[in-house]
Design a protein around this motif. Structure first.
Motif, mmCIF file in Angstrom:
data_model
loop_
_atom_site.group_PDB
_atom_site.id
_atom_site.type_symbol
_atom_site.label_atom_id
_atom_site.label_comp_id
_atom_site.label_asym_id
_atom_site.label_seq_id
_atom_site.Cartn_x
_atom_site.Cartn_y
_atom_site.Cartn_z
ATOM 1 N N TYR A 1 0.840 -1.211 0.000
ATOM 2 C CA TYR A 1 0.000 0.000 0.000
ATOM 3 C C TYR A 1 0.869 1.252 0.000
ATOM 4 O O TYR A 1 0.530 2.245 -0.640
ATOM 5 C CB TYR A 1 -0.957 -0.019 1.197
ATOM 6 N N ASP B 180 2.116 1.616 -3.447
ATOM 7 C CA ASP B 180 1.052 2.007 -4.368
ATOM 8 C C ASP B 180 0.553 3.436 -4.141
ATOM 9 O O ASP B 180 -0.358 3.883 -4.843
ATOM 10 C CB ASP B 180 -0.131 1.043 -4.242
ATOM 11 N N TYR C 160 -0.406 5.008 -0.963
ATOM 12 C CA TYR C 160 -1.365 5.298 0.104
ATOM 13 C C TYR C 160 -0.638 5.861 1.318
ATOM 14 O O TYR C 160 0.495 5.477 1.612
ATOM 15 C CB TYR C 160 -2.132 4.041 0.496
ATOM 16 N N VAL D 15 -4.710 4.326 5.506
ATOM 17 C CA VAL D 15 -4.800 2.875 5.699
ATOM 18 C C VAL D 15 -5.290 2.565 7.109
ATOM 19 O O VAL D 15 -6.176 1.723 7.313
ATOM 20 C CB VAL D 15 -3.442 2.208 5.428
ATOM 21 N N THR E 99 -12.186 -1.058 -1.985
ATOM 22 C CA THR E 99 -11.075 -0.254 -2.494
ATOM 23 C C THR E 99 -11.513 1.175 -2.792
ATOM 24 O O THR E 99 -10.741 2.124 -2.576
ATOM 25 C CB THR E 99 -10.499 -0.908 -3.764
ATOM 26 N N ASN F 76 -8.006 8.046 1.195
ATOM 27 C CA ASN F 76 -6.641 8.449 0.862
ATOM 28 C C ASN F 76 -6.627 9.829 0.212
ATOM 29 O O ASN F 76 -5.765 10.668 0.518
ATOM 30 C CB ASN F 76 -6.008 7.418 -0.071
ATOM 31 N N THR G 73 -4.172 8.749 -5.079
ATOM 32 C CA THR G 73 -2.974 8.159 -4.485
ATOM 33 C C THR G 73 -1.769 9.038 -4.775
ATOM 34 O O THR G 73 -1.795 9.887 -5.674
ATOM 35 C CB THR G 73 -2.691 6.742 -5.044
#
Length: 469
Positions: free
Chosen positions: A254, A257, A259, A264, A304, A311, A357
């Protein structure tokens, strides 16, 4: 009683998202009650445990900010103590040696399955009053089995699932030490929870079947029985068990990617737990609110889209300098050098409202620091033969202004008015020329940040290479 919780992962892989939620709930419970949170690495599976996996767990915990008060403790460093306790159980008659060979146990299992009986050890080496045991066979190193009670039931009030009752008749005599003398996982857990004074065991519900065995061993040792809370599994967006096919399951994935740890954590807190309608909250608020009463016993479903929404919220709220440090690293990984471009913080401020993101954000702003690839479809649609001469005339006017957002806007607006056009008719092709695509924040603000020389260079190059002008 001082609250003492623990997170006890096995270092056979990365810290997965389910483990992170377990760690978060255990950490928050300790923080809520002013207690201690212990990190324990259960590394008795020597064949599968690796130093890399240990480091991945520590990295994941550190990135999330789940700081531990004691540890990390490693079970492989406590082998001598486990063996002492095994001997204690042998001496008290609560454990015994079993000399069954693997072949004998396989045959027993096969026989029981053919008879439709649940496979289990039949107690052939279990010492009982009046029972005569055979002579130990030569050359067969024994295992040690715990002498589980044969009557009654193990009953506990699970703090998530409610009362659970397991008959002792369903439990066979568990191996607590292998033939080579090494203690088994279930036994090590018992000794650790006992000697570390764990008051609440918060863990996944895949451990429910271990709990009655562990309670019986704790009772045999005269230990205080902790409270247990078994968390339901996490399902993917499609309702199936969360796995790699659903995307990232490793905590550090994460991070990779794009985040933020705050997002999270906030999302994990809401996976199976709720506080009214609150969706966005800090970890300080979470620790104040958290209890085990509001954890749902049913499976939680990963969403998601909701994580992306959270996020995006935290990206908008984040400190710009912290974001810039992170985005700098992501741009470097993309091969983008920001040294000769506009101020990174200013570019981030312009774009962060549009990004879910950090990777999206980094990719979106890369064109500020290197020539963009032009979207062919956008160029075909917007760089039309009728508008290119207008843009050429506008470029000449841009040469002679002070380079501010307001001045640029005035030139674009004047061009629109003088040619009887609507604003997008100029703004859209201008976006394609400057950014390579048809999507961006306000084009005058983009041009102001990009700088006069670079902006005009891109417009001229686009005019030259369009093939239509």
């Amino acid at each position: 009683m001082t609250v003492r919780t623990r997170f006890a992962p096995s270092p056979t892989g990365f810290l997965h998202i389910g483990g992170a939620r377990t760690a978060l709930f255990s950490w928050a419970y300790a923080r809520k009650h002013g207690g201690s949170f212990i990190l324990r690495i259960e590394d008795t599976d020597v064949a599968r445990s690796t130093p890399e996996a240990v480091q991945a767990i520590l990295d994941g915990m550190t990135w999330l900010g789940l700081s531990w008060d004691e540890g990390p403790f490693y079970q492989m460093q406590r082998m001598d103590r486990y063996k002492e306790v095994i001997q204690q159980l042998l001496d008290s008659g609560d454990a015994y040696y079993c000399y069954c060979s693997k072949e004998e146990l396989d045959a027993l299992r096969e026989q029981q399955m053919q008879q439709g009986i649940k496979p289990r050890y039949d107690g052939r080496w279990r010492p009982e009053a009046g029972k005569v045991l055979p002579e130990p066979p030569a050359g067969v190193p024994p295992v040690v089995r715990f002498k589980n009670p044969q009557t009654g039931a193990v009953v506990w009030n699970d703090l998530v699932k409610g009362e659970i009752r397991i008959s002792n008749e369903e439990l066979d005599d568990l191996i607590i030490a292998r033939a080579d003398g090494t203690p088994t996982y279930n036994f090590c857990v018992v000794v650790d929870d006992w000697e570390m004074g764990i008051t609440q065991v918060i863990r996944g519900d895949d451990h429910v079947n271990n709990t009655p065995r562990q309670i019986n061993m704790l009772q045999a040792l005269g230990a205080q029985i902790p409270q247990y809370a078994h968390l339901s599994m996490i399902l993917g967006d499609d309702g199936q068990k969360l796995s790699k096919r659903h995307g990232a399951v490793s905590v550090m994935q994460y991070h990779e990617d794009g985040y933020l740890p705050e997002a999270v954590l906030n999302y994990l807190a809401r996976l199976g737990w709720s506080h009214g309608d609150d969706e966005v909250f800090s970890m300080a608020q979470f620790c104040t609110w958290f209890d085990l009463d509001h954890i749902t016993p049913s499976a939680a479903q990963f969403n998601t889209e909701k994580l992306n929404w959270l996020n995006a919220h935290y990206i908008k709220q984040a400190d710009i300098s912290s974001l810039a440090a992170d985005i700098q690293q992501r741009l470097t990984a993309l091969g983008v050098d920001t040294a000769n471009g506009p101020d990174l913080a200013g570019v981030i401020a312009l774009y962060r409202e549009r990004s879910n993101t950090l990777n999206d954000l980094a990719s979106s702003i890369a064109y500020f620091y290197r020539k963009p690839e032009t979207d062919a479809a956008a160029a075909e649609k917007h760089l039309t033969v009728d508008v290119l001469p207008v843009l050429a005339g506008m470029a000449a006017k841009l040469e002679n202004i002070a380079w501010t957002t307001e001045s640029i806007h005035d030139v674009i607006q004047a061009t629109v008015s003088d040619n009887g056009l609507k604003f997008p008719k100029i703004a859209m092709p201008l976006r394609v020329m400057v950014t390579g695509g048809a999507q961006s924040p306000s084009i005058d603000a983009v041009m102001a940040l990009l700088g006069k020389d670079e902006t005009l260079s891109r417009i001229r190059e686009s005019l030259t290479t369009s093939g239509k002008f």
